[in-house]
Design an enzyme around this catalytic site. Sequence first.
Site, PDB file in Angstrom:
ATOM      1  N   ASN A  79       1.158   0.060   5.818  1.00 14.06           N
ATOM      2  CA  ASN A  79       1.593  -0.723   4.671  1.00 14.06           C
ATOM      3  C   ASN A  79       2.268  -1.963   5.226  1.00 14.06           C
ATOM      4  O   ASN A  79       3.254  -1.866   5.942  1.00 14.06           O
ATOM      5  CB  ASN A  79       2.588   0.075   3.810  1.00 14.06           C
ATOM      6  CG  ASN A  79       3.275  -0.802   2.787  1.00 14.06           C
ATOM      7  OD1 ASN A  79       2.681  -1.726   2.246  1.00 14.06           O
ATOM      8  ND2 ASN A  79       4.541  -0.522   2.517  1.00 14.06           N
ATOM      9  N   GLY A  80       1.704  -3.127   4.917  1.00 13.78           N
ATOM     10  CA  GLY A  80       2.293  -4.361   5.412  1.00 13.78           C
ATOM     11  C   GLY A  80       1.258  -5.314   5.941  1.00 13.78           C
ATOM     12  O   GLY A  80       0.062  -5.208   5.634  1.00 13.78           O
ATOM     13  N   GLU A 119       8.558 -12.911 -20.652  1.00 13.95           N
ATOM     14  CA  GLU A 119       8.312 -11.510 -20.291  1.00 13.95           C
ATOM     15  C   GLU A 119       7.239 -10.890 -21.178  1.00 13.95           C
ATOM     16  O   GLU A 119       6.391 -10.133 -20.709  1.00 13.95           O
ATOM     17  CB  GLU A 119       9.621 -10.716 -20.373  1.00 13.95           C
ATOM     18  CG  GLU A 119       9.492  -9.229 -20.094  1.00 13.95           C
ATOM     19  CD  GLU A 119       9.022  -8.892 -18.692  1.00 13.95           C
ATOM     20  OE1 GLU A 119       8.693  -7.722 -18.455  1.00 13.95           O
ATOM     21  OE2 GLU A 119       8.970  -9.788 -17.824  1.00 13.95           O
ATOM     22  N   CYS A 165       0.841  -1.191   0.000  1.00 11.14           N
ATOM     23  CA  CYS A 165       0.000   0.000   0.000  1.00 11.14           C
ATOM     24  C   CYS A 165       0.878   1.243   0.000  1.00 11.14           C
ATOM     25  O   CYS A 165       2.090   1.179   0.188  1.00 11.14           O
ATOM     26  CB  CYS A 165      -0.909   0.009   1.225  1.00 11.14           C
ATOM     27  SG  CYS A 165      -1.950  -1.463   1.360  1.00 11.14           S
ATOM     28  N   ARG A 219       1.162   1.915  -5.944  1.00 14.41           N
ATOM     29  CA  ARG A 219       1.371   0.919  -4.892  1.00 14.41           C
ATOM     30  C   ARG A 219       0.084   0.206  -4.500  1.00 14.41           C
ATOM     31  O   ARG A 219       0.116  -0.744  -3.718  1.00 14.41           O
ATOM     32  CB  ARG A 219       1.982   1.592  -3.656  1.00 14.41           C
ATOM     33  CG  ARG A 219       3.344   2.210  -3.901  1.00 14.41           C
ATOM     34  CD  ARG A 219       3.897   2.806  -2.629  1.00 14.41           C
ATOM     35  NE  ARG A 219       4.160   1.782  -1.623  1.00 14.41           N
ATOM     36  CZ  ARG A 219       5.302   1.118  -1.506  1.00 14.41           C
ATOM     37  NH1 ARG A 219       6.288   1.357  -2.345  1.00 14.41           N
ATOM     38  NH2 ARG A 219       5.466   0.218  -0.558  1.00 14.41           N
ATOM     39  N   TRP A 221      -3.743  -1.642  -1.411  1.00 13.66           N
ATOM     40  CA  TRP A 221      -3.772  -2.896  -2.152  1.00 13.66           C
ATOM     41  C   TRP A 221      -4.239  -3.946  -1.151  1.00 13.66           C
ATOM     42  O   TRP A 221      -3.575  -4.212  -0.158  1.00 13.66           O
ATOM     43  CB  TRP A 221      -2.392  -3.247  -2.702  1.00 13.66           C
ATOM     44  CG  TRP A 221      -2.397  -4.453  -3.588  1.00 13.66           C
ATOM     45  CD1 TRP A 221      -2.738  -4.507  -4.901  1.00 13.66           C
ATOM     46  CD2 TRP A 221      -2.039  -5.792  -3.208  1.00 13.66           C
ATOM     47  NE1 TRP A 221      -2.615  -5.792  -5.371  1.00 13.66           N
ATOM     48  CE2 TRP A 221      -2.196  -6.604  -4.363  1.00 13.66           C
ATOM     49  CE3 TRP A 221      -1.617  -6.394  -2.024  1.00 13.66           C
ATOM     50  CZ2 TRP A 221      -1.934  -7.974  -4.368  1.00 13.66           C
ATOM     51  CZ3 TRP A 221      -1.356  -7.757  -2.012  1.00 13.66           C
ATOM     52  CH2 TRP A 221      -1.511  -8.525  -3.170  1.00 13.66           C
ATOM     53  N   LYS A 270       3.771  -9.297 -19.705  1.00 11.66           N
ATOM     54  CA  LYS A 270       3.326  -7.928 -19.956  1.00 11.66           C
ATOM     55  C   LYS A 270       1.894  -7.918 -20.481  1.00 11.66           C
ATOM     56  O   LYS A 270       1.074  -7.086 -20.091  1.00 11.66           O
ATOM     57  CB  LYS A 270       4.250  -7.240 -20.964  1.00 11.66           C
ATOM     58  CG  LYS A 270       5.562  -6.805 -20.397  1.00 11.66           C
ATOM     59  CD  LYS A 270       5.389  -5.692 -19.382  1.00 11.66           C
ATOM     60  CE  LYS A 270       6.438  -5.760 -18.294  1.00 11.66           C
ATOM     61  NZ  LYS A 270       6.343  -6.855 -17.363  1.00 11.66           N
ATOM     62  N   HIS A 316       5.326 -30.758 -27.337  1.00 13.90           N
ATOM     63  CA  HIS A 316       5.207 -31.693 -26.219  1.00 13.90           C
ATOM     64  C   HIS A 316       3.969 -31.404 -25.364  1.00 13.90           C
ATOM     65  O   HIS A 316       3.987 -31.637 -24.155  1.00 13.90           O
ATOM     66  CB  HIS A 316       6.472 -31.666 -25.370  1.00 13.90           C
ATOM     67  CG  HIS A 316       7.692 -32.119 -26.092  1.00 13.90           C
ATOM     68  ND1 HIS A 316       7.909 -33.432 -26.466  1.00 13.90           N
ATOM     69  CD2 HIS A 316       8.762 -31.424 -26.560  1.00 13.90           C
ATOM     70  CE1 HIS A 316       9.052 -33.531 -27.098  1.00 13.90           C
ATOM     71  NE2 HIS A 316       9.592 -32.319 -27.179  1.00 13.90           N
ATOM     72  N   GLU A 343      -0.519  -8.791 -17.647  1.00 14.41           N
ATOM     73  CA  GLU A 343      -0.597  -7.765 -16.611  1.00 14.41           C
ATOM     74  C   GLU A 343      -1.519  -6.614 -16.988  1.00 14.41           C
ATOM     75  O   GLU A 343      -2.295  -6.144 -16.152  1.00 14.41           O
ATOM     76  CB  GLU A 343       0.802  -7.209 -16.321  1.00 14.41           C
ATOM     77  CG  GLU A 343       1.685  -8.121 -15.508  1.00 14.41           C
ATOM     78  CD  GLU A 343       3.051  -7.513 -15.269  1.00 14.41           C
ATOM     79  OE1 GLU A 343       3.560  -7.617 -14.141  1.00 14.41           O
ATOM     80  OE2 GLU A 343       3.622  -6.927 -16.211  1.00 14.41           O
TER      81      GLU A 343
END
Length: 637
Positions: free
Chosen positions: A100-101, A510, A2, A27, A74, A514, A533, A517
Amino acid sequence: MCGIVGYIGTQAASSILLEGLRKLEYRGYDSAGIATVLEGEIHCVRAKGKLHNLESKLAGEDNPARVGIAHTRWATHGKPEEYNAHPHTDTAKRIAVIQNGIIENYRELREELKERGCQFRSDTDTEVIPHLIAEVLQQAESMEASPLVSIEPSPFLEAVRQVVNRLEGAFAIAVISADYPDELIVARQQAPVVIGFGQGEFYCASDTPAIVPYTRAVLTLDNGELARMTPLGVEVYSFEGQRLKKTPRTLNWNPVMVEKQGFKHFMLKEIYEQPGVVRSCLENYIDSHWTAADHRHSPIRLNLSADLYADLQQIQIVACGTSWHAALVGKYLLEQLAELPTSVQYASEFRYAPSPLTPNTLTIGVTQSGETADTLAALAMEKQRRSGHASEFQARLLGITNRPESSLGDLVPHIIDTHAGIEIGVAATKTFVAQLMAFYCLAIDLAQQRQVIAPAQLEQLLAGLQQLPAQIEAVLESQERYIEQLAHDFAETQDFIFLGRGINFPIALEGALKLKEISYIHAEGYPAGEMKHGPIALLDAKVPVVAIAMPGTVFEKVLSNAQEAKARDARLIGVTPMDEHEAAETFDTVIPVPHVDELLSPIVTVIPLQLLAYHIAARRGLDVDQPRNLAKSVTVE
C-alpha cells in the site's frame, strides 16, 4: 490507499485473508489477489475488479496453507488489470509482496534490475520489491561469508530490511517466501500497518477492521519499522536493524461495529448513526450542567494545552475532500464566535505554496483516517519550516481525526478525537458531522477563553447543541421515505446545482460532493449570491437546484437567489423549515427540517442532502459503498 492483510498461524490462511479483504475493500477495489506458501511453493491467485471475482476463482479450492498475504487495489501505477494486481513475485516466484503506497524511485530501481536480467510482468512500482529481495538473498547464498547477519536468525528479514532502505516514498509492505515458510515480514514507511495478536497466530493489515473479528490486541508499526511474524511470536526492528520493545494495545471495538446490521448499505447505516455520534461528542466534550453563572470556566473539555491558545492571533486549517468542507464550516465558527482570522487551505496545494509565516498561528489538520498523505505532509512541512524561528513563530499543531492512534496522532502533539466509530462507506457521512462537532467545541472553547462571547449567548448555544441529536432523528424519521420517493424524479438527471450562503455554503459543497461521489451525476455547489455572476448560464428545466434556506441573516437573500433560478425554469428544491410560508411559495419541492439556530443549522441541513445522494445512487443500482475510482483513505499523493 490499497488494503493489505496477512496471516500466519494454525488455521487455513485463505478464508481469513478473504474475510480480511472484505473488511478492507473500501480502501480499493480495482483488483484483488492472494498468495500463500504451500508445499514449498508460492501459490498466487489474482483477479481484476471487485473481490467477488477473486472469490469465484478460489471457489472449491482446498488450500490448507497456514501463511499468506492478500491485497485489494486502488490503482496508481498501472491500469486496473489482472497483470497489475497484487501480490507480485520475483522471476522464480519464490517471493511474493503486497504494498500500500508508492515507491517514488521505482523507475531507477526497475532500470537497474532490467540491466541485470530481471523480467517484469506488470506496470506497477511494487514489482521491483520482490526482485530486489530475491537478488539480495541470491547474493548471500553465493557468498561463503553471508552478509545477512545483522538480524539473526532470519536472512529473509535481513534481506527485506536491506531492500526497504533502498526504497523512497510512502509504503507499507508484507512479504512471504517459499524458502522461509514460517515467516511473514511487514514493513512501514509513511503508510499504515497494524499487527494483531492471537493464540499461536498473528495478523497484519492496513486497518483494524480486518483484524477485529479475530483479536482486539494490536500493535501499530511506526515509520521506519519492520516486523517478523512467526507462529511463535512477533519481533519488531528498526530499519537500521535494532530490536525494539513495543507493547500491544487493546481496541475498544467489536465485530458488530463493522457489519451492516440490517441496512442495505453501510452508508445508510452510518447516516442513521449520526444522532449517536453527536451524542457521543456532547458527552465527551461538553459540560451539560454549565450555565451562564459558570462563565469563569469553559464548558468545553478538550484537554488542550494552554500554550496552544496563548496569544493566538490566527488559525490556518489544512484538509482534503469532505474534511475541507468541514474546515470551511470551522472557519465560519472560529471567526464569528472566537473572532480569530482563519484560513482554509487544500492540503495538496499548501504543501507547495504555503502561506507566509505569521506569528502565534495555530495550524489544524483535519483527516478522518489520520492517514491522508497530503494533510500529513502539509503538517510535517509546517512543523519543519517553523523550527528554528523565534518562539512566536514556533509550530502549534492540532489534529482533528476519527483515529487518534493514526499517523496524525504521532505527528501532532494535540488531537481532538471525533468519536464517530469506524466508517466503512467510502463517502463520508457520520465522520463529517463529527468533524463539525469538533469545530463547534473548539470555537466555543476559544470564544470563552478569549472572553468574546456573552455568557447568555453561550448558554443558549449549548442548549441548542444538546437538542441536535433529537432533531437529526426527526429528519431521518420524517423525511427518508419522502426523499426516497423524490429520488425517482431524477432517473435521467445529468446535472445538479446546490446553493447555500454563510455557514451553509460549505453544506452546499458537501451535498454536491456526495452526489458526485456515489451517483456519478455532475453536481456543483455555489454561494447562492454568486449564481448570477456566471453559473446561472447553466440553468434550464433539466438542471435541478437544491437551495439551503434557513432562517437567519441570509434567509431572504437565499430565497431571492432561488427565485433567480426559478425564473430560468430550473426545478427548485428547498431544505428549509416546513412552516416558512415564503420559502414554501418559492420552492417547487420542500424537504422540511426542524427550526434550529442558524449557527447550528449545518448539522441538520446536511442530513437531507446525504439521503438525497444515497437514494438517487441506490435507485440507479449503483454500488453506494464502493463508488468507482475512489477509496476511503487517500494515503498517496
